[in-house]
Motif scaffolding. Sequence first.
Motif, PDB file in Angstrom:
ATOM      1  N   TYR A  63       0.834  -1.199   0.000  1.00 33.02           N
ATOM      2  CA  TYR A  63       0.000   0.000   0.000  1.00 33.02           C
ATOM      3  C   TYR A  63       0.872   1.253   0.000  1.00 33.02           C
ATOM      4  O   TYR A  63       2.041   1.211   0.388  1.00 33.02           O
ATOM      5  N   ASP A  86       2.218   6.980   3.980  1.00 31.71           N
ATOM      6  CA  ASP A  86       2.249   5.732   4.735  1.00 31.71           C
ATOM      7  C   ASP A  86       2.385   4.624   3.707  1.00 31.71           C
ATOM      8  O   ASP A  86       1.543   4.523   2.804  1.00 31.71           O
ATOM      9  N   ASN A 138      -0.251   5.261   0.850  1.00 28.52           N
ATOM     10  CA  ASN A 138      -1.294   6.266   1.111  1.00 28.52           C
ATOM     11  C   ASN A 138      -0.642   7.628   1.287  1.00 28.52           C
ATOM     12  O   ASN A 138       0.263   7.773   2.096  1.00 28.52           O
TER      13      ASN A 138
HETATM   14  C1  LIG Z   1      -4.431   3.212   3.052  1.00 29.88           C
HETATM   15  O1  LIG Z   1      -5.590   3.571   2.345  1.00 29.88           O
HETATM   16  C2  LIG Z   1      -6.495   2.514   2.206  1.00 29.88           C
HETATM   17  C3  LIG Z   1      -7.587   2.988   1.296  1.00 29.88           C
HETATM   18  O2  LIG Z   1      -7.844   4.346   1.461  1.00 29.88           O
HETATM   19  C4  LIG Z   1      -7.007   2.112   3.571  1.00 29.88           C
HETATM   20  O3  LIG Z   1      -7.883   1.033   3.459  1.00 29.88           O
HETATM   21  C5  LIG Z   1      -5.837   1.703   4.416  1.00 29.88           C
HETATM   22  O4  LIG Z   1      -6.259   1.456   5.719  1.00 29.88           O
HETATM   23  C6  LIG Z   1      -4.801   2.780   4.452  1.00 29.88           C
HETATM   24  N1  LIG Z   1      -3.642   2.235   5.094  1.00 29.88           N
HETATM   25  C7  LIG Z   1      -2.929   2.944   5.942  1.00 29.88           C
HETATM   26  C8  LIG Z   1      -1.772   2.269   6.536  1.00 29.88           C
HETATM   27  O5  LIG Z   1      -3.186   4.108   6.196  1.00 29.88           O
END
Ligand SMILES: *[C@@H]1O[C@H](CO)[C@@H](O)[C@H](O)[C@H]1NC(C)=O
Length: 429
Positions: A205, A231, A207
Amino acid sequence: MELGAPLVLLLATAWHGQGAPVIEPSGPELVVEPGATVTLRCVSNGSVEWDGPISPYWTLDSESPGSILITKNATFKNTGTYRCTELEDPMRGSTAIHLYVKAHPGPLHIILEPTKLVRIRGEAAQIVCSATHSEVEFNVILKRGDTKLEIPINSDFQDNAYKKVLTLNLNAVDFQDAGIYSCVANNAAGSNTATMNFQVVESAYLNLTSEQSLLQEVSVGENLDLTVIADAYPGLQRYNWTYLGPFFEDPHNLEFRTQWTTYSYSFKLHLNRVKPLEAGRYSLMAQNKAGWNNLTFELTLRYPPEVSVTWIPVNGSDVLLCDVSGYPQPNVTWMECRGHTDRCDEAQASQVWDDTQPEVLSQKPFHRVILQSQLPIGTLKHNMTYVCRAHNNVGNSSQFFRAISLGQSKQLPDEYLFTPVVVACKKKV
Ligand SMILES: *[C@@H]1O[C@H](CO)[C@@H](O)[C@H](O)[C@H]1NC(C)=O
Ligand SMILES: *[C@@H]1O[C@H](CO)[C@@H](O)[C@H](O)[C@H]1NC(C)=O
Ligand SMILES: *[C@@H]1O[C@H](CO)[C@@H](O)[C@H](O)[C@H]1NC(C)=O
Ligand SMILES: *[C@@H]1O[C@H](CO)[C@@H](O)[C@H](O)[C@H]1NC(C)=O
Ligand SMILES: *[C@@H]1O[C@H](CO)[C@@H](O)[C@H](O)[C@H]1NC(C)=O
Ligand SMILES: *[C@@H]1O[C@H](CO)[C@@H](O)[C@H](O)[C@H]1NC(C)=O
Ligand SMILES: *[C@@H]1O[C@H](CO)[C@@H](O)[C@H](O)[C@H]1NC(C)=O
Ligand SMILES: *[C@@H]1O[C@H](CO)[C@@H](O)[C@H](O)[C@H]1NC(C)=O
Ligand SMILES: *[C@@H]1O[C@H](CO)[C@@H](O)[C@H](O)[C@H]1NC(C)=O
């Protein structure tokens, strides 16, 4: 008291003239706290000698008739048996004392590593919980939530301390491995806990977020910081702040500061004394295994209004035009004052008009708004001053307009922003 008997015995032997020296404080054992100041004095009629683990943990203060050992900060290294011997006595009478410096019952030292952990399902992970103490009697366990994990303990003795280590090795993590892990150690003196969060995710991921609004407005010449938090897991491979226009054809890289902690990055772009051509879109782009992502700010600059008044004849009547530019969109007010005055505001004006709907000539992103306001005045009065004033939250600006008949033209200083028009010509047009 237990220690009483040997003291009596020592004194008794001394009285019988057998030459055994006397140690103060009396033995046979002395228990002290770490850090204490300890003085061992050997009292004798002749010269004496101390024997024991003396150097370098003690200072020896030789003064007749005693010989004194001093430490100002007792540690476990001072623990031992000290013997004082009468040198001139053919029987070599001696007395001994055992000094015991207690181990400090300080807190258990624990470490849980890593302090934060993210893995994609199927990856391997390792969590290590270790506890250290100078006394061997303590327990250490590793828990996930409230569940104690059955892991063998590795024990070690290093640097005068006992260390017990629990290592959790996971070859292929799954979602049920995720949670709050705690390393808990306890002994008679109490317990100590360290915790960490283990997160298992489905895939990589990335973000990007900012605490700031993506739509930024500052006045020309101000400073601005734009900060984006990324992140990400796994770590970022590439990232940059890029200017995307519209004032330069090619996107160009910008200098910025990066800070990072585990799985999180902070990218701070500093714009110093923003210049007009620096308005536009600024994008933080970053890439990891999840792909490319970006967060884009729009920076609009605020400009105080600029005004310019002109006169046109329309179908035989006089119209004043006020061209205004600025951002945010300025509002426009006209005023008419009697006479050729340099001061013409609401207080002096004989008439005031607010133009609630000036014509918007141009309204492009990142540029000034350009407006035109019209004041149809029918017939321009010669002995009048007209003022167009534009106002927004950055500032205000105004320009005077006066009708002057031919031959009476009078030059005014520039700062009055005076626009003369030769009214007489109008009739001939
Ligand atoms: C990153 O973004 C996704 C979708 O917006 C979300 O589901 C996820 O929890 C986020 N992860 C972090 C580590 O912030
Ligand atoms: C020193 O000598 C005197 C006289 O002989 C004796 O009474 C005393 O006990 C001795 N002191 C020590 C510490 O040996
Ligand atoms: C006493 O010794 C200990 C261990 O060497 C040290 O940590 C401490 O600072 C010392 N204290 C003083 C007052 O010197
Ligand atoms: C910033 O990074 C992206 C991805 O590598 C790249 O496409 C872009 O050209 C870079 N910007 C500049 C100005 O180099
Ligand atoms: C930024 O990301 C959006 C999708 O979130 C994408 O449409 C856009 O093309 C990206 N911009 C750049 C400059 O990569
Ligand atoms: C000028 O007058 C003519 C005829 O009265 C009219 O058709 C035209 O619209 C007027 N122009 C303006 C700008 O008012
Ligand atoms: C112009 O206005 C001023 C102030 O109102 C007045 O004193 C003066 O007499 C006027 N002059 C003419 C020619 O109307
Ligand atoms: C014009 O704008 C200024 C600043 O935004 C505001 O204080 C003022 O009330 C406005 N005037 C009118 C007539 O709207
Ligand atoms: C216009 O701006 C000046 C300073 O530039 C300020 O002193 C004045 O009060 C402003 N006028 C109004 C009506 O806001």
